[in-house]
Motif scaffolding. Sequence first.
Motif, mmCIF file in Angstrom:
data_model
loop_
_atom_site.group_PDB
_atom_site.id
_atom_site.type_symbol
_atom_site.label_atom_id
_atom_site.label_comp_id
_atom_site.label_asym_id
_atom_site.label_seq_id
_atom_site.Cartn_x
_atom_site.Cartn_y
_atom_site.Cartn_z
ATOM 1 N N SER A 151 38.042 -50.612 25.675
ATOM 2 C CA SER A 151 36.775 -50.441 25.765
ATOM 3 C C SER A 151 35.996 -50.124 27.045
ATOM 4 N N ALA A 152 36.662 -50.726 28.185
ATOM 5 C CA ALA A 152 35.869 -50.411 29.352
ATOM 6 C C ALA A 152 35.923 -48.961 29.493
ATOM 7 N N SER A 153 37.166 -48.267 29.359
ATOM 8 C CA SER A 153 37.186 -46.800 29.501
ATOM 9 C C SER A 153 36.206 -46.004 28.638
ATOM 10 N N ALA A 154 36.065 -46.272 27.539
ATOM 11 C CA ALA A 154 34.941 -45.852 26.577
ATOM 12 C C ALA A 154 33.711 -45.945 27.176
ATOM 13 N N ALA A 155 33.362 -47.047 27.562
ATOM 14 C CA ALA A 155 31.975 -47.411 28.140
ATOM 15 C C ALA A 155 31.594 -46.230 29.391
ATOM 16 N N SER A 156 32.668 -46.448 30.127
ATOM 17 C CA SER A 156 32.580 -45.932 31.567
ATOM 18 C C SER A 156 32.520 -44.028 31.284
ATOM 19 N N SER A 157 33.203 -43.766 30.388
ATOM 20 C CA SER A 157 33.308 -42.385 30.015
ATOM 21 C C SER A 157 31.875 -41.584 29.438
ATOM 22 N N THR A 158 31.173 -42.538 28.674
ATOM 23 C CA THR A 158 29.934 -42.210 28.185
ATOM 24 C C THR A 158 28.816 -41.743 29.357
ATOM 25 N N ALA A 159 29.226 -42.189 30.640
ATOM 26 C CA ALA A 159 28.266 -41.851 31.680
ATOM 27 C C ALA A 159 28.446 -40.394 32.002
ATOM 28 N N TYR A 160 29.426 -39.918 31.697
ATOM 29 C CA TYR A 160 29.540 -38.542 31.846
ATOM 30 C C TYR A 160 28.778 -37.563 31.084
ATOM 31 N N LEU A 161 27.985 -37.834 29.945
ATOM 32 C CA LEU A 161 27.208 -37.162 29.106
ATOM 33 C C LEU A 161 26.131 -36.437 29.783
ATOM 34 N N GLY A 162 25.706 -35.378 29.717
ATOM 35 C CA GLY A 162 24.719 -34.779 30.424
ATOM 36 C C GLY A 162 24.920 -34.179 32.065
ATOM 37 N N GLN A 163 26.203 -34.701 32.502
ATOM 38 C CA GLN A 163 26.529 -34.363 33.887
ATOM 39 C C GLN A 163 27.249 -33.228 33.968
#
Length: 227
Positions: A86-98
Amino acid sequence: MASGISGLASTATTTATSTGSGKTSQEIAGNFTQFLTLLTTQLKNQNPLDPMDTNQFTQQLVQFAQVEQQLKGNDRLDSILTNSKSASAASSTAYLGQTVTADGKTAQLKDGEATWSLKPARAVSKATITISDAKGNVVGTQTKSLAAGAQSFTWDGRNSAGLASAEGQYSIVVNAVDATGQSVSVDTGVSGKVDGVDLSGSEPVLTIGKSRLPVSSVRSIGGALST
């Protein structure tokens, strides 16, 4: 009776160690319940004139405790794994648009451009850059010098005949030498804006067009590298 209980407890412990799946937990729970049933039945049906040996009874209680601990340990591991995902999934969404740069040799040719990041170990006097299509066919080569450090290389999609190549996946290979003719290693990477995140696997995978990059391969986040 004692040997049956001992064998059952041993089987339950071995099964718990071999895998942590939900099915296994159910199997262990079943064995655990059977163990308890057998133990209490054994106590109820003891011969008062010839009761169970104290050491044997203690050994069975120890096995009983081991099975219980294994069950609790599996539950905790499952909980840790779930929280980690869950933590990995949440943090990976921060890459969107980057815009990210990741290890790799394959980039997407789109709108007449495909870009890779190159990082030679030291300055290169002659680098032969070979570009191949998804079938491994060489479509173009270029020769240029490279400065030391990270930099970007953009291919305009033109093949050796000067014709525009079809959009799709293309890979790069760099053979480089320095001023003394010594071979120089060149790390290759892929740069682009992340437009999606695939969370279906054990590790989140970023998508850049049709390119797929594991999060663990990302080496930098930010603007494109200077040429």
